[in-house]
Design a protein around this motif. Structure first.
Motif, PDB file in Angstrom:
ATOM      1  N   PHE A 195       4.659   4.714  -1.881  1.00  0.00           N
ATOM      2  CA  PHE A 195       4.978   5.729  -2.889  1.00  0.00           C
ATOM      3  C   PHE A 195       5.190   7.091  -2.242  1.00  0.00           C
ATOM      4  O   PHE A 195       6.106   7.830  -2.612  1.00  0.00           O
ATOM      5  N   ALA A 196       4.345   7.418  -1.285  1.00  0.00           N
ATOM      6  CA  ALA A 196       4.501   8.694  -0.580  1.00  0.00           C
ATOM      7  C   ALA A 196       5.824   8.720   0.176  1.00  0.00           C
ATOM      8  O   ALA A 196       6.562   9.716   0.146  1.00  0.00           O
TER       9      ALA A 196
ATOM     10  N   GLU B  66      -0.082  15.331  -3.858  1.00  0.00           N
ATOM     11  CA  GLU B  66      -1.293  16.036  -4.275  1.00  0.00           C
ATOM     12  C   GLU B  66      -2.431  15.668  -3.320  1.00  0.00           C
ATOM     13  O   GLU B  66      -3.254  14.796  -3.589  1.00  0.00           O
ATOM     14  N   LEU B  67      -2.485  16.372  -2.189  1.00  0.00           N
ATOM     15  CA  LEU B  67      -3.405  15.999  -1.115  1.00  0.00           C
ATOM     16  C   LEU B  67      -4.869  16.156  -1.518  1.00  0.00           C
ATOM     17  O   LEU B  67      -5.707  15.302  -1.188  1.00  0.00           O
ATOM     18  N   ASP B  68      -5.217  17.230  -2.218  1.00  0.00           N
ATOM     19  CA  ASP B  68      -6.611  17.429  -2.626  1.00  0.00           C
ATOM     20  C   ASP B  68      -7.051  16.339  -3.602  1.00  0.00           C
ATOM     21  O   ASP B  68      -8.198  15.868  -3.545  1.00  0.00           O
ATOM     22  N   THR B  69      -6.146  15.958  -4.499  1.00  0.00           N
ATOM     23  CA  THR B  69      -6.460  14.877  -5.430  1.00  0.00           C
ATOM     24  C   THR B  69      -6.632  13.566  -4.677  1.00  0.00           C
ATOM     25  O   THR B  69      -7.545  12.777  -4.972  1.00  0.00           O
ATOM     26  N   MET B  70      -5.782  13.334  -3.683  1.00  0.00           N
ATOM     27  CA  MET B  70      -5.911  12.133  -2.864  1.00  0.00           C
ATOM     28  C   MET B  70      -7.261  12.095  -2.164  1.00  0.00           C
ATOM     29  O   MET B  70      -7.938  11.052  -2.142  1.00  0.00           O
ATOM     30  N   ARG B  71      -7.681  13.212  -1.596  1.00  0.00           N
ATOM     31  CA  ARG B  71      -8.965  13.263  -0.894  1.00  0.00           C
ATOM     32  C   ARG B  71     -10.119  12.932  -1.839  1.00  0.00           C
ATOM     33  O   ARG B  71     -11.058  12.221  -1.478  1.00  0.00           O
ATOM     34  N   LEU B  72     -10.044  13.476  -3.056  1.00  0.00           N
ATOM     35  CA  LEU B  72     -11.096  13.209  -4.044  1.00  0.00           C
ATOM     36  C   LEU B  72     -11.131  11.726  -4.405  1.00  0.00           C
ATOM     37  O   LEU B  72     -12.210  11.118  -4.474  1.00  0.00           O
ATOM     38  N   LEU B  73      -9.971  11.141  -4.628  1.00  0.00           N
ATOM     39  CA  LEU B  73      -9.905   9.713  -4.961  1.00  0.00           C
ATOM     40  C   LEU B  73     -10.435   8.853  -3.821  1.00  0.00           C
ATOM     41  O   LEU B  73     -11.160   7.875  -4.045  1.00  0.00           O
ATOM     42  N   LEU B  74     -10.090   9.222  -2.608  1.00  0.00           N
ATOM     43  CA  LEU B  74     -10.567   8.466  -1.448  1.00  0.00           C
ATOM     44  C   LEU B  74     -12.079   8.581  -1.294  1.00  0.00           C
ATOM     45  O   LEU B  74     -12.764   7.616  -0.946  1.00  0.00           O
ATOM     46  N   GLN B  75     -12.632   9.762  -1.584  1.00  0.00           N
ATOM     47  CA  GLN B  75     -14.081   9.956  -1.528  1.00  0.00           C
ATOM     48  C   GLN B  75     -14.799   9.050  -2.524  1.00  0.00           C
ATOM     49  O   GLN B  75     -15.948   8.672  -2.313  1.00  0.00           O
ATOM     50  N   HIS B  76     -14.087   8.715  -3.614  1.00  0.00           N
ATOM     51  CA  HIS B  76     -14.687   7.871  -4.654  1.00  0.00           C
ATOM     52  C   HIS B  76     -14.237   6.417  -4.553  1.00  0.00           C
ATOM     53  O   HIS B  76     -14.323   5.662  -5.527  1.00  0.00           O
ATOM     54  N   GLY B  77     -13.758   6.040  -3.376  1.00  0.00           N
ATOM     55  CA  GLY B  77     -13.516   4.624  -3.119  1.00  0.00           C
ATOM     56  C   GLY B  77     -12.157   4.075  -3.478  1.00  0.00           C
ATOM     57  O   GLY B  77     -12.003   2.858  -3.614  1.00  0.00           O
ATOM     58  N   ALA B  78     -11.142   4.920  -3.633  1.00  0.00           N
ATOM     59  CA  ALA B  78      -9.797   4.412  -3.931  1.00  0.00           C
ATOM     60  C   ALA B  78      -9.324   3.486  -2.813  1.00  0.00           C
ATOM     61  O   ALA B  78      -9.568   3.754  -1.628  1.00  0.00           O
ATOM     62  N   ASP B  79      -8.670   2.405  -3.173  1.00  0.00           N
ATOM     63  CA  ASP B  79      -8.182   1.408  -2.223  1.00  0.00           C
ATOM     64  C   ASP B  79      -6.914   1.926  -1.540  1.00  0.00           C
ATOM     65  O   ASP B  79      -5.872   2.085  -2.169  1.00  0.00           O
ATOM     66  N   LEU B  80      -7.005   2.146  -0.245  1.00  0.00           N
ATOM     67  CA  LEU B  80      -5.879   2.684   0.522  1.00  0.00           C
ATOM     68  C   LEU B  80      -4.656   1.780   0.501  1.00  0.00           C
ATOM     69  O   LEU B  80      -3.518   2.257   0.607  1.00  0.00           O
ATOM     70  N   ASN B  81      -4.876   0.482   0.406  1.00  0.00           N
ATOM     71  CA  ASN B  81      -3.783  -0.483   0.545  1.00  0.00           C
ATOM     72  C   ASN B  81      -3.506  -1.267  -0.738  1.00  0.00           C
ATOM     73  O   ASN B  81      -2.860  -2.314  -0.698  1.00  0.00           O
ATOM     74  N   GLU B  82      -3.998  -0.769  -1.853  1.00  0.00           N
ATOM     75  CA  GLU B  82      -3.782  -1.467  -3.125  1.00  0.00           C
ATOM     76  C   GLU B  82      -2.293  -1.517  -3.448  1.00  0.00           C
ATOM     77  O   GLU B  82      -1.578  -0.519  -3.329  1.00  0.00           O
ATOM     78  N   VAL B  83      -1.819  -2.686  -3.861  1.00  0.00           N
ATOM     79  CA  VAL B  83      -0.406  -2.838  -4.216  1.00  0.00           C
ATOM     80  C   VAL B  83      -0.255  -2.839  -5.724  1.00  0.00           C
ATOM     81  O   VAL B  83      -1.171  -3.220  -6.460  1.00  0.00           O
ATOM     82  N   ILE B  84       0.899  -2.389  -6.185  1.00  0.00           N
ATOM     83  CA  ILE B  84       1.204  -2.375  -7.607  1.00  0.00           C
ATOM     84  C   ILE B  84       2.097  -3.570  -7.906  1.00  0.00           C
ATOM     85  O   ILE B  84       3.283  -3.586  -7.570  1.00  0.00           O
TER      86      ILE B  84
ATOM     87  N   GLU C 265       7.015  12.385   1.186  1.00  0.00           N
ATOM     88  CA  GLU C 265       5.756  13.121   1.289  1.00  0.00           C
ATOM     89  C   GLU C 265       5.046  12.742   2.596  1.00  0.00           C
ATOM     90  O   GLU C 265       4.106  11.939   2.634  1.00  0.00           O
ATOM     91  N   VAL C 266       5.505  13.347   3.670  1.00  0.00           N
ATOM     92  CA  VAL C 266       4.975  13.032   4.992  1.00  0.00           C
ATOM     93  C   VAL C 266       3.498  13.406   5.095  1.00  0.00           C
ATOM     94  O   VAL C 266       2.704  12.690   5.725  1.00  0.00           O
ATOM     95  N   GLY C 267       3.111  14.515   4.487  1.00  0.00           N
ATOM     96  CA  GLY C 267       1.716  14.934   4.518  1.00  0.00           C
ATOM     97  C   GLY C 267       0.805  13.905   3.875  1.00  0.00           C
ATOM     98  O   GLY C 267      -0.294  13.630   4.382  1.00  0.00           O
ATOM     99  N   ALA C 268       1.253  13.345   2.780  1.00  0.00           N
ATOM    100  CA  ALA C 268       0.462  12.314   2.099  1.00  0.00           C
ATOM    101  C   ALA C 268       0.373  11.055   2.953  1.00  0.00           C
ATOM    102  O   ALA C 268      -0.684  10.409   3.023  1.00  0.00           O
ATOM    103  N   MET C 269       1.486  10.701   3.589  1.00  0.00           N
ATOM    104  CA  MET C 269       1.481   9.529   4.468  1.00  0.00           C
ATOM    105  C   MET C 269       0.503   9.732   5.623  1.00  0.00           C
ATOM    106  O   MET C 269      -0.250   8.821   5.988  1.00  0.00           O
ATOM    107  N   LYS C 270       0.495  10.932   6.201  1.00  0.00           N
ATOM    108  CA  LYS C 270      -0.397  11.224   7.319  1.00  0.00           C
ATOM    109  C   LYS C 270      -1.856  11.138   6.883  1.00  0.00           C
ATOM    110  O   LYS C 270      -2.705  10.581   7.613  1.00  0.00           O
ATOM    111  N   LEU C 271      -2.157  11.681   5.707  1.00  0.00           N
ATOM    112  CA  LEU C 271      -3.524  11.620   5.194  1.00  0.00           C
ATOM    113  C   LEU C 271      -3.967  10.173   4.997  1.00  0.00           C
ATOM    114  O   LEU C 271      -5.098   9.805   5.354  1.00  0.00           O
TER     115      LEU C 271
END
Length: 300
Positions: free
Chosen positions: A258-259, A229-247, A264-270
């Motif tokens: 996870f990507a 969900e690339l658009d959702t990812m962009r929105l989360l990133l705009q609001h400070g989501a941690d790119l490298n957060e581990v679960i 999900e190569v597109g998600a990985m690229k983003l």
């Protein structure tokens, strides 16, 4: 009485004998709000509305005709619950408002006559009009406990019922309400934000963000990456989501892992373009690229 008696009567009818609440149920079923209000102003009918009768709530199969007996299930059901059920079934919001007002005047909590099974059906069918009618009479209904400590908002988000989420938030549903998950729900994507990230498009996440729902430690970005969900990812990133957060407890995967696990190569690229690390290793010592090489598409 047998656990599964046979009857020629319909779901919602009393199982045996005369129906003391027949006029109340008929008014609720037909949507005749004027008649229902008139009845409820009379003490004898108000009393009957709060009484219980052994009523049918499930049938083994649809009735084929007036004399067709089939197995049914019944229990002692308040007449106000019966009225609620037929009003929902026949799409009568004015009746629901009248029933809610009546219960409030009588000091009866709506959770006493609104069955959880019916609430699930309302959510499954995205009957936003039901919650609007109920909440207009009693805003507390939006905090109705469904199951496992969850509220209607969580179940609506989990089922991706966006229009229903709009109504619930409008009437004050709490997106910060803690969820007591059983073990089978306590996974990386069991938070409200993570569930919202599974929806198609970012609208649900956007609404939750507008109502102050935090992103950190919710795995929302991980989930969005997993589903591409690339658009959702962009929105989360705009609001400070941690790119490298581990679960923790989930192989210490980052959103990139996870990507990769779903190809999900597109998600990985983003993620990479946004600054995510590509060299983070999980508990098995694997980087996202190594996981991607192991990815096997699911059969369609």
């Amino acid at each position: 009485m047998a656990d599964d008696p046979c009857s020629t009567r319909d779901v919602g009818d009393v199982l045996i004998g005369e129906d003391a609440a027949r006029l109340l149920i008929e008014a609720s079923s037909s949507g005749d709000d004027t008649a229902l209000q008139s009845l409820l102003l009379q003490p004898q009918w108000a009393k009957i509305m709060l009484e219980s009768q052994h009523s049918i709530y499930k049938e083994s199969r649809p009735r084929q005709g007036p004399n067709d007996a089939r197995k049914v299930s019944a229990y002692q059901m308040q007449n106000i619950e019966r009225a609620f059920r037929v009003a929902v079934q026949n799409h009568h919001p004015a009746i629901l408002s009248t029933l809610m007002a009546f219960s409030t005047n009588q000091g009866v909590d709506a959770t006493e006559f609104v069955p959880k099974t019916t609430m699930y059906k309302i959510i499954d069918n995205e009957h936003a009009w039901v919650f609007r009618a109920l909440a207009s009479a009693d805003p507390n209904i939006v905090n109705f406990h469904i199951a496992h400590g969850t509220l209607a908002l969580y179940e609506a988000v989990r089922r991706r019922q966006t229009d229903l989420v709009v109504v619930l938030l409008e009437f004050g549903a709490d997106p910060l309400h803690p969820v007591q998950h059983p073990e089978d729900l306590a996974t990386y994507n069991s938070s409200l934000m993570s569930r919202a990230a599974m929806a198609q498009g970012p609208r649900m996440i956007e609404m939750l963000l507008q109502h102050g729902t935090p992103i950190a430690h919710t795995a929302a970005l991980h989930t969005a990456a997993r589903f591409g969900e690339l658009d959702t990812m962009r929105l989360l990133l705009q609001h400070g989501a941690d790119l490298n957060e581990v679960i923790v407890g989930w192989s210490n995967w980052t959103p990139m892992h996870f990507a990769a696990s779903r190809g999900e190569v597109g998600a990985m690229k983003l993620l990479e373009e946004s600054g995510a690390r590509t060299d983070v290793k999980d508990d098995d010592g694997k980087t996202p690229v190594q996981l991607l090489k192991e990815y096997v598409p699911r059969e369609t």
